[in-house]
Design an enzyme around this catalytic site. Sequence first.
Site, short mmCIF file in Angstrom:
data_model
loop_
_atom_site.label_atom_id
_atom_site.label_comp_id
_atom_site.label_asym_id
_atom_site.label_seq_id
_atom_site.Cartn_x
_atom_site.Cartn_y
_atom_site.Cartn_z
N TRP A 4 -18.47 -6.78 32.92
CA TRP A 4 -19.02 -5.70 33.77
C TRP A 4 -19.84 -5.03 32.62
O TRP A 4 -19.55 -4.58 31.46
CB TRP A 4 -17.92 -4.58 34.12
CG TRP A 4 -18.68 -3.56 34.90
CD1 TRP A 4 -19.17 -2.34 34.21
CD2 TRP A 4 -19.14 -3.47 36.02
NE1 TRP A 4 -20.02 -1.73 35.23
CE2 TRP A 4 -19.65 -2.32 36.18
CE3 TRP A 4 -19.04 -4.37 37.26
CZ2 TRP A 4 -20.40 -1.83 37.54
CZ3 TRP A 4 -19.58 -3.92 38.49
CH2 TRP A 4 -20.38 -2.55 38.51
N GLY A 20 -16.15 -0.65 44.91
CA GLY A 20 -16.32 0.08 43.84
C GLY A 20 -16.02 1.62 43.82
O GLY A 20 -15.62 2.28 44.83
N TRP A 21 -16.07 2.38 42.58
CA TRP A 21 -15.62 3.70 42.39
C TRP A 21 -16.10 4.52 43.36
O TRP A 21 -15.50 5.25 44.16
CB TRP A 21 -15.90 4.19 40.90
CG TRP A 21 -15.04 5.42 40.60
CD1 TRP A 21 -15.92 6.53 40.61
CD2 TRP A 21 -13.89 5.69 40.24
NE1 TRP A 21 -15.21 7.50 40.36
CE2 TRP A 21 -13.75 7.12 40.25
CE3 TRP A 21 -12.78 4.99 39.94
CZ2 TRP A 21 -12.62 7.83 39.76
CZ3 TRP A 21 -11.44 5.51 39.74
CH2 TRP A 21 -11.36 6.86 39.59
N GLU A 34 -10.92 0.66 45.15
CA GLU A 34 -10.47 1.17 44.17
C GLU A 34 -9.76 2.54 44.51
O GLU A 34 -10.34 3.71 44.86
CB GLU A 34 -11.34 1.59 43.15
CG GLU A 34 -12.03 0.32 42.58
CD GLU A 34 -13.17 0.48 41.28
OE1 GLU A 34 -13.08 1.55 40.93
OE2 GLU A 34 -13.60 -0.31 41.17
N TYR A 35 -8.54 2.71 44.59
CA TYR A 35 -7.44 1.64 44.64
C TYR A 35 -6.38 1.61 45.70
O TYR A 35 -6.11 2.95 46.07
CB TYR A 35 -6.56 1.57 43.26
CG TYR A 35 -7.58 1.75 42.16
CD1 TYR A 35 -8.02 0.60 41.58
CD2 TYR A 35 -7.93 2.92 41.48
CE1 TYR A 35 -9.09 0.66 40.43
CE2 TYR A 35 -8.48 2.86 40.14
CZ TYR A 35 -9.26 1.75 39.89
OH TYR A 35 -9.97 1.99 38.59
N MET A 85 -9.68 -5.49 35.62
CA MET A 85 -10.55 -4.47 35.02
C MET A 85 -10.00 -3.91 33.82
O MET A 85 -9.62 -2.84 33.56
CB MET A 85 -11.11 -3.37 35.92
CG MET A 85 -11.87 -4.20 37.00
SD MET A 85 -12.62 -2.87 38.18
CE MET A 85 -11.29 -2.19 39.25
N ASP A 145 -12.34 0.75 30.45
CA ASP A 145 -12.31 2.03 30.65
C ASP A 145 -10.79 2.60 30.18
O ASP A 145 -10.04 3.45 30.83
CB ASP A 145 -12.23 2.60 32.13
CG ASP A 145 -13.76 2.18 32.41
OD1 ASP A 145 -14.62 2.44 31.73
OD2 ASP A 145 -14.00 2.07 33.75
#
Length: 392
Positions: A364, A107-108, A149-150, A212, A215
């Site tokens: 999401w 995750g971010w 990521e990433y 994804m 965004d």
Amino acid sequence: MRLLIGFCILGLSWLTLVKTEPHKVVCYFGSWAVYRPGNGKIDISKLDPSLCTHMIYTFVGITDAGEVKVLDPWADLPDNGGKAGFQKFNALRKRHPGMKTLVAIGGWNEGSQKYSRVAGKPALRSHFAENAVDFVLKYKFDGLDIDWEYPNQRGGKPADVRNFVLLLKELRARFDEHNLILTAAVAAAEVSASLSYNIPSISKYLDFINIMTYDFHGSWDHITGHNTPLYPAKRETTAVSRGLNVNASVNYWLNHGVPARKLVLGTALYGRTFTLSNSRKYTPGSAASGPGRAGQYTRQPGMLGYNEICEQQSHSTWITAWDVEQRVPYAHYGDQWVSFDNVKSITEKANYVKKMGLGGAMVWSIETDDFGGVCGNKYPLLNALNRVLRVQ
Ligand SMILES: *[C@@H]1O[C@H](CO)[C@@H](O)[C@H](O)[C@H]1NC(C)=O
């Protein structure tokens, strides 16, 4: 008559074929939603598992030693009066047998560097693969979703591209011994994905790939724009800006070697918000002075859950418009502006999944749909995906 029978047999075998390869509806779950106030608070055991073929619990992390780490023991585990999130989540399978559960690592907020280091050393790679299997089995998930990521971004290095493949290869071998599912969430747009992935190689080792495709725009742009446009706008003229949409991203991945049925299209059950510089200039591409105000549940400037958007729209006079070119809605109220998905745009995305022969759709995330039915029927967006992808 004979013709008719022949036709029926053909029709039947075609139906059987379709039946054996059903579309996936993959539901990410952001476990921190258990801390939200009021209507935003989630009770894991009340999630509806019949709306998902796969549910993915987010997130766990990684240690420098290459081991899976529980990030929020109180929410995830039963010890010391904890909320036992893993257990409750996996128990959802009892209510809907056949639904599979995965846990996502990364995750971010986890950043890229630790993953880069672990993937870069053969000994750490195999230790991680072994540890990941133990973790998945211990907590009774059906698989693992890698959300690095990433690779080769955010403090990573060029060798990450190759090391990511080697990491997946090692994981695949171990996971096959236990019949576990291995997936990844990946950057969508060419501008980012081209830095991070050897697409044919990662496709080989993954059961499916969650792209994804959201965004694409947000308050970082300083002009209003869509979170998940299906197609580009005419006003977008540069190569990069024309790549920031669902269709361009999906075609990039397909043209670079992912089998269509392995690609699962990301959809957003949230919107991106902006504060307009001038309340009277509210078309997409208008000046924005910053993120929109935080929502009452998600409490983060620049985004709103669909549940917050629909509630706010039922309380005050938001004006909603449809972007005919980019196939998504947007809404404004005073100086507040939001791009989001509604039943109509989600339905078009589900039809796009079918048209392109993709493996399914991913959301999401499930806890920002209107899961409580505060604005109408429960889970309006997730139900819209299911109507197109799962009901014959
Ligand atoms: C979708 O992308 C493909 C490949 O770039 C392109 O040929 C097609 O025209 C696009 N569709 C639309 C409606 O823009």
